[in-house]
Every structure is written in structure tokens, then in C-alpha cells.
Design an enzyme around this catalytic site. Structure first.
Site, PDB file in Angstrom:
ATOM      1  N   LYS A  54       0.807  -1.259  -0.219  1.00 17.69           N
ATOM      2  CA  LYS A  54      -0.022  -0.070  -0.362  1.00 17.69           C
ATOM      3  C   LYS A  54       0.903   1.079  -0.186  1.00 17.69           C
ATOM      4  O   LYS A  54       1.154   2.050  -0.761  1.00 17.69           O
ATOM      5  CB  LYS A  54      -0.868  -0.091   1.254  1.00 17.69           C
ATOM      6  CG  LYS A  54      -2.520  -1.153   0.788  1.00 17.69           C
ATOM      7  CD  LYS A  54      -3.102  -1.343   2.164  1.00 17.69           C
ATOM      8  CE  LYS A  54      -3.442  -2.817   2.011  1.00 17.69           C
ATOM      9  NZ  LYS A  54      -4.485  -3.404   3.486  1.00 17.69           N
ATOM     10  N   GLN A  98      -3.813  -1.083   9.691  1.00 17.01           N
ATOM     11  CA  GLN A  98      -3.811  -2.919   9.756  1.00 17.01           C
ATOM     12  C   GLN A  98      -4.653  -3.552  10.324  1.00 17.01           C
ATOM     13  O   GLN A  98      -4.615  -3.982  11.486  1.00 17.01           O
ATOM     14  CB  GLN A  98      -2.702  -2.792   9.061  1.00 17.01           C
ATOM     15  CG  GLN A  98      -2.747  -4.310   8.181  1.00 17.01           C
ATOM     16  CD  GLN A  98      -2.998  -4.463   7.292  1.00 17.01           C
ATOM     17  OE1 GLN A  98      -3.489  -3.734   6.040  1.00 17.01           O
ATOM     18  NE2 GLN A  98      -3.896  -5.774   6.820  1.00 17.01           N
ATOM     19  N   ASP A 121     -10.325   3.615   4.562  1.00 15.86           N
ATOM     20  CA  ASP A 121     -10.336   2.095   3.725  1.00 15.86           C
ATOM     21  C   ASP A 121     -12.394   2.334   4.190  1.00 15.86           C
ATOM     22  O   ASP A 121     -12.812   0.707   4.195  1.00 15.86           O
ATOM     23  CB  ASP A 121     -10.366   1.670   5.314  1.00 15.86           C
ATOM     24  CG  ASP A 121      -9.096   0.327   5.372  1.00 15.86           C
ATOM     25  OD1 ASP A 121      -8.687  -0.064   4.679  1.00 15.86           O
ATOM     26  OD2 ASP A 121      -8.460  -0.357   6.229  1.00 15.86           O
TER      27      ASP A 121
HETATM   28  N1  GUN Z   1      -6.287  -6.927   6.984  1.00 11.17           N
HETATM   29  C1  GUN Z   1      -6.800  -6.984   5.661  1.00 11.17           C
HETATM   30  N2  GUN Z   1      -7.201  -6.479   4.352  1.00 11.17           N
HETATM   31  C2  GUN Z   1      -7.413  -5.090   4.944  1.00 11.17           C
HETATM   32  C3  GUN Z   1      -7.509  -4.164   4.246  1.00 11.17           C
HETATM   33  O1  GUN Z   1      -8.261  -3.917   3.495  1.00 11.17           O
HETATM   34  N3  GUN Z   1      -7.599  -2.727   5.488  1.00 11.17           N
HETATM   35  C4  GUN Z   1      -7.019  -2.960   6.725  1.00 11.17           C
HETATM   36  N4  GUN Z   1      -7.044  -1.904   7.576  1.00 11.17           N
HETATM   37  N5  GUN Z   1      -7.217  -4.323   7.459  1.00 11.17           N
HETATM   38  C5  GUN Z   1      -7.050  -5.379   6.380  1.00 11.17           C
END
Ligand code: GUN
Length: 294
Positions: A54, A98, A121
């Protein structure tokens, strides 16, 4: 005839080029550089990899990307303090914590601490509520938004179509159903949501014009589940043992690709399908947040 491939990788490349132009223009016109902060607690290998991807994608596109890595035993109060600091930071337009978080931290409390205006998100209950009610500004969760974008950009507008979603998770199935139901571009579909208790799943999935699978079980959807001509989007990504592969494993989705691609009219592969779109939508949300703030 084998299905047309809906390549999330190609659609992502196009979108990221469009976004990079937008970022450059924003910088030149207003001096604002969209800023994304990612917060990683602990050293889970998969989470480290996702957060790394990311941040790399964000900086490649000209965004300010800031990664905050905290030890696994970070107290909840300290993490809340980090989130509050980012909420107040004018250089940060998007915050992503995350998941999963270590067990001693209440995930819901952390997500609710994020300013909804920076919730790129789309996990905050205010974002989820606004998606459902259609009132107020919100960011769509990235994976469902990526699925809708893939459908639109590959010429499969869900409007008026029967979309069957397999999976009812909070982060994919449910928000996707709500996006598809909205009176808005990418919406106006007739939506059925299936899950582990659905009786005769194949009988339901065979009624789909568009079938989206986010059930989290490797290659569960076979040709028997798919009527000829269906458009299939596979949200799953799994590593499965494969002694024939040099690496000892292969990556697959929730859909048995070789079989289903002989029946479907169009299909997204995994890898190379929804995965890259999730990151692209995160970047798009961050750019949008910066535009609204600036
Ligand atoms: N863990 C797995 N996928 C995601 C996501 O799209 N966002 C976040 N914050 N955590 C994740």
C-alpha cells in the site's frame, strides 16, 4: 468459448495513471499533496507485506505515504493516541490501521476513533451507515468498490442485472450488496446475498447475471454453480500446497478458474483480479479525501 478476462491488474494500471495525473495537477494548482498514513501493530508477515504494498503504491503515485510500525505489545491507549494524532495532522488525508490487531486491542474502538473524513478504508460505522442510508459523504470500502469499478470499466454495468454475492462479511459481501443496491452509478442491481447456510447454493448462483464470490474457500465455486454466459468476479486469494510447482504452492481464488472460465462469458482471475483493485481504490479514496479537504 472461453470467457473474456476481466483484468484487475490492467484496470488498476489505467486508474493509477489517471490518479497520478490528478495528484500532479492538485500539487501544481493548490500545493496539496494527498497523504496516506498506515499503522501496523506487530510483525505479522502477511500484514507487513500488504502494508508495504500500500505504501509503495502510494509513493509511486506521488502521494505522501507514512508508515507507523508499533510493537505487538503496544497498549490500546497508545494506539488510540497515534490515531488521534493522525486525525489532527493536516498533512494526512487518509488513515489505515491494518487488521487484524493483537488480541488485547479492541478493533472496533480503534476503527471508531478514526475521523470518518479520513476513513479511506471505509470501515468506520459512520461510513457503513452512510453507505446504507445514502446520506452524507463517506468512503466506500476498497474491495467492494474495486469490484464495482471492475464491472463498470469492463462494460458490465450492474444496473438492472441480478447480482448474486456469495459471502456476507462486513468488509466485502455486505458493503458490496449495499453498493450494488444504491440508486447511483454502479448500483441499481437486483441483489441476492448467499452464505454458509444458503440452501442449494448452486441453484441460487445459477440464477445470476453477475456472480461475485467472496466466501474465503479455495476453488469452491465450480462450473456446476455457473450458468452459461454469467459474468464472474472472484474476490478470493489463497496460497494452496502444490508439490508440482517449484515454490511448493500456487495462488488461487474462490473460483475453480479453469472449469468456470469455460462456462462464464467474462471472469476475473486470481491473482491479477480484485487484489490490485483494492489498493487502487485506497489510493483513489485518499486522493478524494485530499480534494475535499483542500
Ligand atoms: N486486513 C486485510 N485487508 C485489510 C484492509 O483492506 N484494510 C485493513 N485496514 N486491514 C486489512
Amino acid at each position: 468459448m472461453p470467457a473474456k478476462i476481466i483484468s484487475g491488474r490492467d484496470i488498476s494500471t489505467t486508474m493509477r495513471a489517471e490518479l497520478a495525473e490528478e495528484v500532479a495537477a492538485m500539487k501544481a494548482d493548490t500545493g496539496v499533496v494527498p497523504g496516506l498514513a498506515t499503522v501496523l501493530v506487530g510483525a505479522d508477515a502477511a500484514s507487513e507485506m500488504y502494508v508495504g504494498m500500500k505504501n509503495k503504491a502510494a509513493s509511486t503515485m506521488g502521494l505522501n505515504s507514512r508508515q507507523i510500525t508499533l510493537p505487538a505489545d503496544t497498549p490500546e491507549a497508545e494506539l488510540l493516541g497515534v490515531v488521534e494524532g493522525l486525525n489532527a495532522d493536516p498533512e494526512i488525508h487518509g488513515i489505515l490501521v491494518q487488521l487484524p490487531l493483537p488480541d488485547h486491542i479492541d478493533e472496533a474502538r480503534i476503527i471508531e476513533a478514526i475521523d470518518p473524513a479520513k476513513d479511506v478504508d471505509g470501515f468506520h460505522p459512520i461510513s457503513a451507515g452512510r453507505l446504507m442510508t445514502g446520506s452524507g459523504a463517506f468512503f466506500s470500502p476498497c474491495t467492494p468498490a474495486g469490484v464495482v469499478e471492475m464491472l463498470l470499466r469492463s462494460g458490465h454495468d450492474p444496473s438492472g442485472q441480478h447480482v448474486v454475492v456469495v459471502g456476507r462479511s462486513n468488509i466485502v459481501g455486505q458493503p458490496l450488496a449495499n453498493l450494488l443496491l444504491r440508486k447511483a452509478p454502479g448500483g441499481n442491481a437486483t441483489v441476492t446475498v448467499c452464505h454458509s447456510r444458503t440452501r442449494d447454493l448452486a441453484a441460487v448462483t445459477r440464477t445470476a447475471d453477475i456472480l461475485v464470490v467472496a466466501i474465503g474457500r479455495p476453488e469452491m465455486i465450480t462450473a456446476d454453480h455457473v450458468a452459461p454466459g454469467t459474468v464472474v468476479i472472484d474476490v478470493g486469494t489463497h496460497r494452496v500446497d502444490d508439490p508440482d510447482s517449484e515454490r511448493g504452492y500456487r495462488v488461487c481464488g474462490d473460483v475453480l478458474f479453469d472449469e468456470v472460465s469455460e462456462v462464464a462469458s467474462a471472469i476475473s482471475p486470481s491473482p491479477g483480479g480484485v487484489g490490485p483493485m483494492t489498493i487502487t481504490m485506497l489510493l483513489a479514496n485518499t486522493v478524494e479525501s485530499a480534494r475535499s479537504a483542500g
